[in-house]
Design an enzyme around this catalytic site. Sequence first.
Site, PDB file in Angstrom:
ATOM      1  N   GLU A   2     -10.994 -12.983   5.252  1.00  0.00           N
ATOM      2  CA  GLU A   2      -9.713 -13.707   5.336  1.00  0.00           C
ATOM      3  C   GLU A   2      -9.829 -15.022   6.099  1.00  0.00           C
ATOM      4  O   GLU A   2      -9.078 -15.961   5.854  1.00  0.00           O
ATOM      5  CB  GLU A   2      -8.661 -12.808   5.991  1.00  0.00           C
ATOM      6  CG  GLU A   2      -8.285 -11.645   5.093  1.00  0.00           C
ATOM      7  CD  GLU A   2      -7.485 -10.551   5.788  1.00  0.00           C
ATOM      8  OE1 GLU A   2      -7.117  -9.570   5.122  1.00  0.00           O
ATOM      9  OE2 GLU A   2      -7.232 -10.654   7.003  1.00  0.00           O
ATOM     10  N   ASP A  31     -13.225  -7.355   7.197  1.00  0.00           N
ATOM     11  CA  ASP A  31     -11.984  -7.713   6.497  1.00  0.00           C
ATOM     12  C   ASP A  31     -11.495  -9.077   6.988  1.00  0.00           C
ATOM     13  O   ASP A  31     -11.131  -9.954   6.199  1.00  0.00           O
ATOM     14  CB  ASP A  31     -10.939  -6.623   6.776  1.00  0.00           C
ATOM     15  CG  ASP A  31      -9.671  -6.820   5.989  1.00  0.00           C
ATOM     16  OD1 ASP A  31      -9.675  -6.484   4.796  1.00  0.00           O
ATOM     17  OD2 ASP A  31      -8.677  -7.321   6.549  1.00  0.00           O
ATOM     18  N   GLY A  78      -2.596  -2.843  -3.359  1.00  0.00           N
ATOM     19  CA  GLY A  78      -1.977  -1.601  -3.806  1.00  0.00           C
ATOM     20  C   GLY A  78      -1.844  -1.449  -5.306  1.00  0.00           C
ATOM     21  O   GLY A  78      -2.095  -0.372  -5.856  1.00  0.00           O
ATOM     22  N   GLN A 124       0.824  -1.212   0.000  1.00  0.00           N
ATOM     23  CA  GLN A 124       0.000   0.000   0.000  1.00  0.00           C
ATOM     24  C   GLN A 124       0.858   1.262   0.000  1.00  0.00           C
ATOM     25  O   GLN A 124       0.522   2.254  -0.639  1.00  0.00           O
ATOM     26  CB  GLN A 124      -0.921   0.026   1.228  1.00  0.00           C
ATOM     27  CG  GLN A 124      -2.145  -0.844   1.099  1.00  0.00           C
ATOM     28  CD  GLN A 124      -3.113  -0.383   0.015  1.00  0.00           C
ATOM     29  OE1 GLN A 124      -3.331   0.808  -0.190  1.00  0.00           O
ATOM     30  NE2 GLN A 124      -3.689  -1.335  -0.702  1.00  0.00           N
ATOM     31  N   HIS A 165      -6.321   0.080   7.671  1.00  0.00           N
ATOM     32  CA  HIS A 165      -7.095  -1.043   8.218  1.00  0.00           C
ATOM     33  C   HIS A 165      -7.300  -0.723   9.702  1.00  0.00           C
ATOM     34  O   HIS A 165      -6.382  -0.213  10.363  1.00  0.00           O
ATOM     35  CB  HIS A 165      -6.286  -2.339   8.025  1.00  0.00           C
ATOM     36  CG  HIS A 165      -6.918  -3.583   8.559  1.00  0.00           C
ATOM     37  ND1 HIS A 165      -8.271  -3.824   8.533  1.00  0.00           N
ATOM     38  CD2 HIS A 165      -6.362  -4.686   9.131  1.00  0.00           C
ATOM     39  CE1 HIS A 165      -8.508  -5.018   9.061  1.00  0.00           C
ATOM     40  NE2 HIS A 165      -7.372  -5.555   9.432  1.00  0.00           N
ATOM     41  N   GLN A 173       2.291  -2.682  13.901  1.00  0.00           N
ATOM     42  CA  GLN A 173       2.043  -1.243  14.042  1.00  0.00           C
ATOM     43  C   GLN A 173       2.193  -0.765  15.478  1.00  0.00           C
ATOM     44  O   GLN A 173       2.732   0.322  15.724  1.00  0.00           O
ATOM     45  CB  GLN A 173       0.651  -0.898  13.501  1.00  0.00           C
ATOM     46  CG  GLN A 173       0.585  -0.994  11.976  1.00  0.00           C
ATOM     47  CD  GLN A 173      -0.778  -0.675  11.417  1.00  0.00           C
ATOM     48  OE1 GLN A 173      -1.717  -0.374  12.144  1.00  0.00           O
ATOM     49  NE2 GLN A 173      -0.908  -0.754  10.096  1.00  0.00           N
TER      50      GLN A 173
HETATM   51  P1  NDP Z   1       3.498  -4.580   3.615  1.00  0.00           P
HETATM   52  O1  NDP Z   1       3.728  -5.918   4.199  1.00  0.00           O
HETATM   53  O2  NDP Z   1       3.608  -4.444   2.145  1.00  0.00           O
HETATM   54  O3  NDP Z   1       4.461  -3.524   4.343  1.00  0.00           O
HETATM   55  C1  NDP Z   1       5.781  -3.538   4.118  1.00  0.00           C
HETATM   56  C2  NDP Z   1       6.335  -2.255   4.689  1.00  0.00           C
HETATM   57  O4  NDP Z   1       6.317  -2.308   6.115  1.00  0.00           O
HETATM   58  C3  NDP Z   1       7.755  -2.045   4.268  1.00  0.00           C
HETATM   59  O5  NDP Z   1       7.979  -0.673   4.071  1.00  0.00           O
HETATM   60  C4  NDP Z   1       8.519  -2.544   5.484  1.00  0.00           C
HETATM   61  O6  NDP Z   1       9.755  -1.940   5.578  1.00  0.00           O
HETATM   62  C5  NDP Z   1       7.624  -2.058   6.612  1.00  0.00           C
HETATM   63  N1  NDP Z   1       7.859  -2.801   7.833  1.00  0.00           N
HETATM   64  C6  NDP Z   1       7.749  -4.137   8.018  1.00  0.00           C
HETATM   65  N2  NDP Z   1       8.115  -4.456   9.262  1.00  0.00           N
HETATM   66  C7  NDP Z   1       8.434  -3.293   9.878  1.00  0.00           C
HETATM   67  C8  NDP Z   1       8.884  -2.973  11.184  1.00  0.00           C
HETATM   68  N3  NDP Z   1       9.041  -3.903  12.123  1.00  0.00           N
HETATM   69  N4  NDP Z   1       9.161  -1.693  11.460  1.00  0.00           N
HETATM   70  C9  NDP Z   1       8.997  -0.730  10.526  1.00  0.00           C
HETATM   71  N5  NDP Z   1       8.566  -0.968   9.265  1.00  0.00           N
HETATM   72  C10 NDP Z   1       8.294  -2.245   8.957  1.00  0.00           C
HETATM   73  O7  NDP Z   1       2.115  -4.012   4.151  1.00  0.00           O
HETATM   74  P2  NDP Z   1       0.778  -3.696   3.340  1.00  0.00           P
HETATM   75  O8  NDP Z   1       1.024  -2.569   2.410  1.00  0.00           O
HETATM   76  O9  NDP Z   1       0.179  -4.956   2.821  1.00  0.00           O
HETATM   77  O10 NDP Z   1      -0.165  -3.210   4.536  1.00  0.00           O
HETATM   78  C11 NDP Z   1      -0.035  -1.928   5.096  1.00  0.00           C
HETATM   79  C12 NDP Z   1      -1.389  -1.544   5.665  1.00  0.00           C
HETATM   80  O11 NDP Z   1      -2.328  -1.465   4.591  1.00  0.00           O
HETATM   81  C13 NDP Z   1      -1.935  -2.571   6.650  1.00  0.00           C
HETATM   82  O12 NDP Z   1      -2.672  -1.867   7.625  1.00  0.00           O
HETATM   83  C14 NDP Z   1      -2.898  -3.389   5.788  1.00  0.00           C
HETATM   84  O13 NDP Z   1      -3.934  -4.015   6.512  1.00  0.00           O
HETATM   85  C15 NDP Z   1      -3.464  -2.288   4.895  1.00  0.00           C
HETATM   86  N6  NDP Z   1      -4.024  -2.758   3.650  1.00  0.00           N
HETATM   87  C16 NDP Z   1      -3.249  -3.519   2.802  1.00  0.00           C
HETATM   88  C17 NDP Z   1      -3.749  -3.889   1.582  1.00  0.00           C
HETATM   89  C18 NDP Z   1      -2.837  -4.519   0.587  1.00  0.00           C
HETATM   90  O14 NDP Z   1      -2.968  -4.197  -0.582  1.00  0.00           O
HETATM   91  N7  NDP Z   1      -1.889  -5.371   0.993  1.00  0.00           N
HETATM   92  C19 NDP Z   1      -5.132  -3.589   1.172  1.00  0.00           C
HETATM   93  C20 NDP Z   1      -5.816  -2.703   2.086  1.00  0.00           C
HETATM   94  C21 NDP Z   1      -5.277  -2.339   3.292  1.00  0.00           C
HETATM   95  P3  NDP Z   1      11.038  -2.649   6.241  1.00  0.00           P
HETATM   96  O15 NDP Z   1      10.833  -4.130   6.165  1.00  0.00           O
HETATM   97  O16 NDP Z   1      12.138  -2.134   5.429  1.00  0.00           O
HETATM   98  O17 NDP Z   1      11.041  -2.122   7.623  1.00  0.00           O
END
Ligand code: NDP
Length: 336
Positions: free
Chosen positions: A194, A190, A133, A28, A107, A85
């Site tokens: 799932e 949601d 996304g 996203q 979310h 988060q």
């Molecule tokens: P991702 O799994 O794609 O997120 C990855 C990102 O999170 C990277 O930038 C990663 O950076 C960062 N991240 C992971 N672990 C950590 C950590 N411990 N500390 C800091 N940063 C971290 O997530 P999504 O995009 O799938 O989901 C994001 C939000 O969007 C969630 O709330 C989800 O429910 C919501 N959502 C997602 C959808 C989707 O399309 N997947 C659809 C609708 C809503 P790095 O590892 O470098 O730290």
Amino acid sequence: MTRIFYDEDVPPHALEGETVAVLGYGIQGRAQALTLRDSGVNVIVGNRVDKYSHLAKDDGFAVHDLGEAAERGTVLLLLIPDELQAPVYETVVKRRLRRGKALVFAHGFAVHYKLIEPPRDVDVLLLAPRMPGHYLRGRYLDGWGVPAFVGVHHDATGRAWMRLLGLARALGITRCAAIETTFATETELDHFSEHVTYPLIFHALEIAFETLIQEGYPPEIALMELHGSGELGQILGAAADEGLFEMLETHASPACKAGIAHHWDQAVGSSQDVRTRMLEALQAIRSGEFARHLVDQQSKGYPELREWKKNRSELLSDAEESLRDWLRGPTASRYA
Ligand code: NDP
């Protein structure tokens, strides 16, 4: 009555003077950052230094560590995995959340289960696209958008709705529909998909594949008939456009419809059993039982998920790989 917002409902200049900090550059994060920027929003990205931050730099963003981005942003989009988060919020974001900022979730999970309890002097917003996304991004580039659930958990500034709708418009969402709901409803529904609908459909496809292989059909040919050609995805897309059953009139032959009708009652076993299992899953969602399970699984490195992955049909993924080689042209999901 449910409120639905479209482009014309969004006040002009809704995000004027705001710096939107996209915290996390994953599925996203990247789609939203690129799209907001294309709409003229001032966007910065927060991520630790790794492949995600390199990608954001290559995409031309000013990239900071999460803390610095949270410091500089006035509107913070927390776009990292839900179960992570709360610790990131506690250690990095919370102390940068000064009065009048906005914290936005894609979310409702962390807020609904009270893993994050933002201070009362910030706006707390929900902007939850109902699509992954790359669809959000692709549809925006095609000139329209994906639908989303929107909600205001707390309006500290009196500008919460304006900010939320400004973001929704910049993401193309109000070209389609921004539908008001609560963090609770968004989260529970949601998770229902799932926990119930996806496992039901995916498991049925795996069982169907295994049954056909056991009966001697070649794997790629069997897969082509199940979900490999993309036909099933197209049909589900048509169900969204035309209606689950109405779509059959434009997509299915009489023989197909007769087959569905003939087998309907046996397809998922006793419908009472299925309803009971669905209600049990919903109860585990509503009570927070699954939320606790998810946080626990994350802390242990997702053992249940790893075990589940190990047990999936290798034959199926091999067939999927071969079939992808067989089929030329854009992937099915491009048009689904
Ligand atoms: P991702 O799994 O794609 O997120 C990855 C990102 O999170 C990277 O930038 C990663 O950076 C960062 N991240 C992971 N672990 C950590 C950590 N411990 N500390 C800091 N940063 C971290 O997530 P999504 O995009 O799938 O989901 C994001 C939000 O969007 C969630 O709330 C989800 O429910 C919501 N959502 C997602 C959808 C989707 O399309 N997947 C659809 C609708 C809503 P790095 O590892 O470098 O730290």
